[in-house]
Design a protein around this motif. Structure first.
Motif, short mmCIF file in Angstrom:
data_model
loop_
_atom_site.label_atom_id
_atom_site.label_comp_id
_atom_site.label_asym_id
_atom_site.label_seq_id
_atom_site.Cartn_x
_atom_site.Cartn_y
_atom_site.Cartn_z
N TRP A 123 0.90 -1.16 0.01
CA TRP A 123 0.17 -0.01 -0.05
C TRP A 123 0.91 1.27 -0.07
CZ3 TRP A 123 -3.51 -1.48 4.70
CH2 TRP A 123 -4.36 -2.63 4.26
N THR A 124 1.84 1.49 0.84
CA THR A 124 2.70 2.60 1.08
C THR A 124 3.72 2.78 -0.29
OG1 THR A 124 4.24 1.49 2.19
CG2 THR A 124 2.82 2.45 3.65
N LYS A 157 -5.68 9.09 4.10
CA LYS A 157 -6.60 8.02 4.60
C LYS A 157 -5.69 6.73 4.82
CE LYS A 157 -10.20 5.42 2.10
NZ LYS A 157 -9.64 4.29 1.31
N LEU A 158 -4.71 6.43 4.01
CA LEU A 158 -3.98 5.32 4.31
C LEU A 158 -3.38 5.45 5.63
CD1 LEU A 158 -2.54 3.04 2.88
CD2 LEU A 158 -0.52 4.37 2.56
N LEU A 159 -2.75 6.66 6.01
CA LEU A 159 -2.33 6.79 7.54
C LEU A 159 -3.22 6.58 8.41
CD1 LEU A 159 -0.10 10.10 7.11
CD2 LEU A 159 0.77 7.75 7.07
N ASP A 160 -4.43 6.84 8.31
CA ASP A 160 -5.53 6.49 9.27
C ASP A 160 -5.64 4.82 9.41
OD1 ASP A 160 -5.88 9.22 9.54
OD2 ASP A 160 -7.77 9.25 8.36
N GLU A 161 -5.50 4.28 8.13
CA GLU A 161 -5.91 2.87 8.30
C GLU A 161 -4.47 2.33 8.69
OE1 GLU A 161 -6.64 1.89 4.11
OE2 GLU A 161 -8.60 2.73 4.38
N ILE A 162 -3.33 2.98 8.64
CA ILE A 162 -2.13 2.24 9.12
C ILE A 162 -2.14 2.28 10.56
CG2 ILE A 162 0.40 2.61 9.38
CD1 ILE A 162 0.48 3.29 6.45
N ARG A 204 9.59 5.16 17.63
CA ARG A 204 9.78 6.00 16.55
C ARG A 204 9.03 5.66 15.27
NH1 ARG A 204 15.01 3.72 18.57
NH2 ARG A 204 14.96 1.70 17.46
N THR A 205 8.33 4.49 15.52
CA THR A 205 7.43 4.33 14.31
C THR A 205 6.16 5.40 14.39
OG1 THR A 205 7.75 1.98 14.40
CG2 THR A 205 5.69 2.73 13.22
N VAL A 206 5.80 5.76 15.80
CA VAL A 206 4.68 6.45 16.02
C VAL A 206 5.24 7.86 15.60
CG1 VAL A 206 3.09 7.56 17.71
CG2 VAL A 206 3.65 4.98 17.60
N VAL A 207 6.29 8.28 15.95
CA VAL A 207 6.66 9.62 15.90
C VAL A 207 6.88 10.07 14.22
CG1 VAL A 207 8.87 11.16 15.69
CG2 VAL A 207 8.43 9.88 17.81
N ARG A 208 7.11 8.94 13.39
CA ARG A 208 7.32 9.23 12.08
C ARG A 208 6.08 9.12 11.35
NH1 ARG A 208 12.04 5.56 12.28
NH2 ARG A 208 13.63 6.65 12.48
N TRP A 209 5.29 8.42 11.89
CA TRP A 209 3.63 8.41 11.37
C TRP A 209 3.00 9.57 11.83
CZ3 TRP A 209 -0.78 8.08 14.80
CH2 TRP A 209 -1.80 7.94 14.29
N LYS A 210 3.28 10.15 12.85
CA LYS A 210 2.54 11.58 13.35
C LYS A 210 3.33 12.49 12.18
CE LYS A 210 2.36 10.99 18.18
NZ LYS A 210 2.70 11.72 19.36
#
Lengths: 174, 385, 593
Positions: free
Chosen positions: B145-146, B196-201, B272-278
């Motif tokens: 997806w990404t 939208k993809l980020l919301d799903e991630i 780290r994943t959350v930081v980047r996602w945000k």
């Protein structure tokens, strides 16, 4: 930055202060005092971040310019400490005990410029150029073009210069 | 676990590989994760890493050396190659370092377009990283997806700059050309899809039991380690440090934009994943802000001296920018000639993938090692410029 | 871990029903974006083969290869691109001075035939080798709003039109050091100009010397091919600038003003030190008839080679047309003297007031010298060929200009009509303006057909000269008050196929009148050979209107060479200089080898 330089000058033999921007300055220090200056800057003046360590080859002056760039997160300023060492016998004190990444930088400089940092862990291990036989390749007297011409074959090509070509075509008799 | 470690003599661990308790293993160099070619020499005991040595050099193209024998303008097409997923940071920094040494001020509109370019490339780079992060933990679908969405962003780049990967858009003196007609609308459509993809991630990855199980507590970076190892960017922000060059030393027009520094406190792969996602949400918001506020007329390029004979006055400078991986810097030395005397590229991966990874890998389960590596978001060509 | 973490991933199950992202490019090829940087295209009719693309290519992927067709100001080379090296950065497109190089949005190319020469595999010359994307309208073109070349000329400071009219002071002020270096920086050093320059001056090299602020080296380069650089730096017809690569999308480099800058930077007394002339006498003598640019040029190079050179000049000062045909505000006399003095300092002797055929016979010269170079120029003004031309008050442009040079009292009256559209006409008209007259220029064709330099025409407009174009002179009548009535008729233009310029044809019955105090005819000059005599004269073969000579200026008598306006078709100083240099080498070949 000038203020800091004046304070440091009382303890260290500094020279050639150059303020590049309000947040970036460079100054020169004697090689023997460099590591203690860096320690001092890190522990007393808040320059806790070693941004990079790199070398500039001044072939004409027979010198290597080591540049230690430090960053202070509180004042958001950078200070570049320049250390000039003899190009023919390049040895410099190691800073691996101050910053963990220091040994990687020093390993690279040893490989690319042939600078020795006694005591730095693994400094003599090849980093990028495993099996490299030639001289340290980042030195300016290593000619990459000559090396590539010797080592690899090229597709044959003729480069015609317009000026020369027109002379041959249009007025070679003159 | 403690008893597995071999005894330490004179600061070196001593163990006998013939004892059959230990195994030496090479991880890589063919793409461990998706970050590029790099090899890890591992000593393992069972499935536990007890020693890690990083080996780089598989992508060495000698950019810094190449630049020493090229005119400044001819360095421009090669700097982008130092980082494939996010080439624009290199282009910007090379151009900015040149402009700084020459004392050239670029037009206002070029600054906005450069910022837009940087943010869009940050977004594309993050999308590629999510693919690696999820893929390393066996979630290949998210990676598909990404990567597809990254390609949609690359479509935008293709239309805007004429190329998908190496945009070569930020030229010294300004930028090459304006946004095409109707580009804004298509950009909005794409970033809305990414949003939208980020919301799903969030559902499929960040709140996924498997992901949490493996990422939480993996490769913890403590605030004390940050300066000792030269850690920057999201890797530093994941343990609570408010550090972002875009805020601390604003360049281009970041001081006119509204955004916050995203942080977490745990310091592990998950945070780290959350930081980047945000941060991706921040990037999307920034792109929308830039498109809304950007001046639509004005010069794109400052007049440079003839680039074929361009000489830069003697001097040295350092410029930094916040890439997806943290502080990216260019140290440029000019000796007054037509060629740069020295350009040193300070890639964030240099510190992350060598000294830091070697220490963080110890004690990690070998199956989690790719995940750890990707969570540091390293990229080898930055190491071996 | 909690139940939510186990269930939450299933939230996105609906994606399973969405359209896949992938597309089938085999059944529906995906074209590149409209501005995609794909394979190159080159409009070969626009391309001038300047090689700037090859110069900027950091991958050395562009090779300049010769092709059959070459137009004026075109090297005949075309870029051949090696796609094993190209990185599609498109700097070549951005910098292309003619704007001929672009890119298509095609990005796939299957090369057929592995037996191909290794030099041609994945290589082609865009526009010459045909490719499927040749007519593809989309693709990368240099974007607007960004320019790598410096297309705008650094403006040259001029006197204002008001200041000009009050005196004969030079109106072009010249570049300062800073301006000259900035102008020199614009040059891309392609060398197209060198081929066009009649003297083949090494223009890129001296512009480079200016850029690097090395005046001495620049002056040496000038003197390699041109011993009158101070003169040419002011009045050269600068054919080089017409073909300058930058002139295609912007302003040509001010090659002429840069040359002038170089000579202005050096004081006359420093020429000797810089040019380091060491002359080894050969003991042979060459006689030169006429001290115009052709004669002076031949004299300089011959003197440098070690010949003893005598120039015979019928007037009281050297320079020929440079001095007597060009007004002081364009070429000040002291600048002519500066160049000539350096030539005479090498030992060249000029015999002033010595008219060949009157004060000395041609036969005499022929017998006394080992070789003779004739460059007498065109000094016989043409007549308009209408009734009443012999009236008092009708003079030639050349007469006016030489009278002013000699400092004679000239009175033209209030109203002056100049007939002609060449440089002499402009010079005469503008000189008359400076003497206080109202001036009208009559020209047979249209404004854009005038053979004079555009710059001179524009300056004449600025100086309030009135232009009447498409006007054919009919007759001149003397009026009772001693003034002249000038009758002319309107013409219409007839375009004939193959002709360079349209032909003016008188409109039947058109008859207009102007009243003037003086009418100046400036419609060209011719030569005459009445001064020639003796056995040499008998030996020389004449063509239709001139002495027969080969491209080296050699006549049928091996001792006699010709050059200058009487020999070449362009009739300008730089061609005369080139003739002089060429003949000097031919004379050296004759006498020394």
């Amino acid at each position: 930055m000038k203020k800091l330089y004046d304070i440091l000058s009382l303890q260290f033999e500094l020279a050639d202060f150059e303020s590049k921007r309000s947040d970036l300055a460079f100054c020169k220090v004697k090689a023997s005092q460099a590591i203690s200056l860096l320690t001092h800057l890190r522990d007393i003046h808040g320059y806790t971040h070693l941004v990079m360590l790199t070398c500039v080859d001044w072939l004409e002056d027979k010198q290597f310019q080591l540049t230690y760039l430090l960053h202070n997160y509180a004042t958001k300023t950078d200070l570049g400490i320049l250390v000039f060492i003899d190009r023919d016998h390049p040895v410099m004190d190691s800073l691996h005990h101050l910053w963990k990444q220091g040994r990687v930088y020093q390993r690279e400089l040893h490989e690319m410029f042939g600078i020795d940092f006694p005591g730095s862990p693994g400094v003599e291990e090849p980093m990028i150029l495993e099996g490299w036989q030639g001289p340290p390749p980042m030195r300016r007297d290593f000619d990459t073009k000559a090396y590539s011409d010797e080592t690899y074959s090229h597709r044959p090509r003729v480069q015609n210069e317009p000026e020369q070509h027109m002379k041959e075509q249009l007025y070679s008799e003159d | 676990m403690e008893n597995l470690y071999p005894p330490i003599v004179d600061g070196k661990s001593v163990y006998d590989l013939n004892s059959q308790k230990y195994l030496k293993m090479w991880h890589g160099p063919q793409h461990p994760g998706v970050t590029g070619n790099m090899s890890l020499e591992l000593d393992i005991c069972g499935d536990q890493v007890i020693k890690c040595n990083t080996h780089v050099g598989y992508l060495h193209r000698g950019f810094e050396k190449l630049m020493e024998r090229r005119r400044y303008i001819n360095c421009f097409p090669i700097v982008c190659r130092i980082c494939v997923p996010e080439p624009d940071t290199n282009e910007y920094l090379f151009a900015a370092a040149m402009e700084d040494l020459m004392g050239i001020e670029i037009p206002e509109r070029a600054k906005w377009l450069r910022t837009l370019n940087l943010e869009l490339s940050r977004l594309a780079s993050f999308l590629m990283w999510i693919g690696g992060q999820s893929g390393a933990f066996g979630m290949g679908t998210v990676a598909q997806w990404t990567m597809a969405h990254r390609d949609f962003v690359l479509d935008l780049f293709e239309e805007w700059t004429g190329a998908r990967i190496y945009h070569m858009y930020t030229i010294p003196g300004g930028v090459r050309g304006d946004l095409p007609e109707g580009w804004d609308k298509r950009a909005e459509k794409t970033i809305a899809a990414v949003h939208k993809l980020l919301d799903e991630i969030n559902y499929v990855m960040l709140n996924n039991a498997i992901f949490k199980q493996r990422a939480v507590g993996l490769g913890v970076i403590t605030p004390e380690m940050v300066d000792a190892y030269g850690v920057v960017g999201p890797n530093a922000r994941c343990c609570g440090l408010q550090r972002d060059i875009r805020k601390d030393q604003p360049y281009l027009i970041y001081d006119q934009l509204d955004f916050i520094i995203e942080t977490e406190t745990a310091g592990d792969a998950y945070s780290r994943t959350v930081v980047r996602w945000k941060e991706m949400y921040q990037s999307i918001a920034l792109i929308r802000q830039i498109l809304a506020k950007m001046p639509r007329s004005g010069a794109l390029h400052a007049t440079l001296p003839n680039v074929l004979h361009l000489k830069i006055p003697k001097g040295q400078t350092y410029l930094r920018a916040e890439s997806t991986r943290g502080e990216y810097g260019y140290f440029m030395v000019s000796d007054g000639s037509a060629f740069p005397r020295k350009v040193t590229v300070r890639g964030p991966s240099y510190t992350h993938a060598m000294a830091l990874l070697e220490d963080l890998a110890v004690g990690v389960n070998i199956a989690d090692l790719p995940g750890l590596m990707v969570s540091l978001h390293t990229y080898p060509p930055e190491i071996e410029r | 871990m909690n139940l939510r973490d186990i269930l939450s991933p299933f939230f996105v199950w609906k994606r399973a029903f969405e359209k896949p992202y992938s597309i089938n490019t085999l059944s529906a090829p995906r074209p590149g974006a409209p501005a995609y940087r794909g394979f190159h295209k080159n409009d070969v009719s626009k391309c001038i083969g300047c090689g700037t693309c090859a110069e900027i290519c950091q991958n050395v992927s562009i090779e300049m290869v010769p092709v059959a067709t070459a137009k004026d100001g075109d090297s005949g080379l075309r870029p051949k691109i090696d796609y094993g090296r190209c990185c599609w950065c498109a700097l070549c497109v951005d910098i292309c001075p003619s704007g001929s190089l672009t890119m298509s949005n095609a990005y796939t190319w299957v090369e057929e035939g592995l037996d191909k020469d290794v030099r041609d595999t994945f290589c082609y010359t865009p526009g010459v080798d045909s490719k499927p994307w040749d007519n593809e309208p989309l693709g990368y073109k240099k974007p607007d709003g960004y320019e790598l070349l410096l297309l705008d000329r650094i403006p040259m400071p001029h006197l204002s039109p008001e200041e000009r009219l009050s005196s004969f002071v030079e109106l072009v002020k010249g570049y300062s050091r800073e301006l000259a270096i900035r102008e020199a920086d614009r040059c891309i050093q392609c060398g197209i100009c060198t081929a066009t320059c009649p003297a083949h001056m090494n223009i890129p090299a001296y512009i480079k010397a200016i850029r690097e602020d090395n005046i001495a080296a620049g002056l040496q380069i000038l003197y390699d091919t041109n011993p009158l650089p101070g003169v040419c730096g002011r009045i050269c017809t600068r054919l080089c600038e017409d073909v300058c690569a930058l002139s295609h999308r912007g302003d040509a480099i001010s090659i002429r003003w840069l040359k002038r800058y170089l000579t202005d930077c050096v004081e006359a007394e420093d020429y000797k030190d810089i040019l380091k002339t060491e002359i080894k006498p050969l003991g042979k003598k060459v006689g030169i008839i006429g001290s115009g640019p052709g004669g002076l040029s031949a004299a300089y190079y011959l003197a440098n080679m070690g010949y003893e050179v005598d120039i015979f000049e019928k007037t009281a000062a050297a320079g020929g047309m440079l001095r007597y045909g060009i007004p002081e505000y364009r070429l000040p006399y002291d600048k002519i003297d500066k160049d000539i003095d350096f030539i005479t300092s090498l030992g060249v002797k000029i015999h002033y007031n010595t008219c060949v055929g009157k004060d000395i016979s041609f036969d005499d010269i022929y017998k006394r010298y080992d070789a003779v170079f004739i460059s007498t120029g065109l000094f016989e003004p043409y007549f308009i060929g209408i009734k009443g031309e012999d009236n008092e008050g009708v003079i030639s442009g050349l007469k006016l200009l030489s009278d002013v040079t000699e400092g004679k009292e000239v009175s033209l009256g209030k109203h002056v009509v100049v007939v002609g559209g060449g440089n002499v006409a402009m010079d005469a008209a503008r000189t008359a303006r400076r003497l206080g007259s109202e001036v009208t220029i009559l020209y047979r064709r249209r404004d854009e057909d005038m053979p004079a330099d555009r710059e001179e025409i524009d300056e004449a407009y600025e100086e309030n000269v009135t232009f009447i174009t498409q006007a054919i002179p009919l007759e001149i009548n003397k009026l009772a008050d001693n003034r002249l009535e000038f009758i002319w008729g309107k013409a219409e233009m007839h375009f004939e196929e193959g002709a360079k310029r349209p032909q003016p044809v008188l409109i039947e019955g058109s008859r207009e009148t102007l009243v003037a105090d003086t009418i100046i005819a400036a419609i060209g000059q011719g030569m005459n050979f009445a001064w020639m005599d003796g056995e040499a004269f008998a030996n020389i073969k004449f063509g239709k209107w001139n002495i027969d000579a080969d491209r080296w200026g050699r006549s049928s008598d091996q001792k006699i060479f010709i050059g200058g306006d009487m020999f070449n078709r362009t009739a300008d100083a730089i061609t005369a200089i080139a003739d002089g240099h060429r003949s000097a080498r031919a004379i050296d070949k004759l006498l020394n080898q």
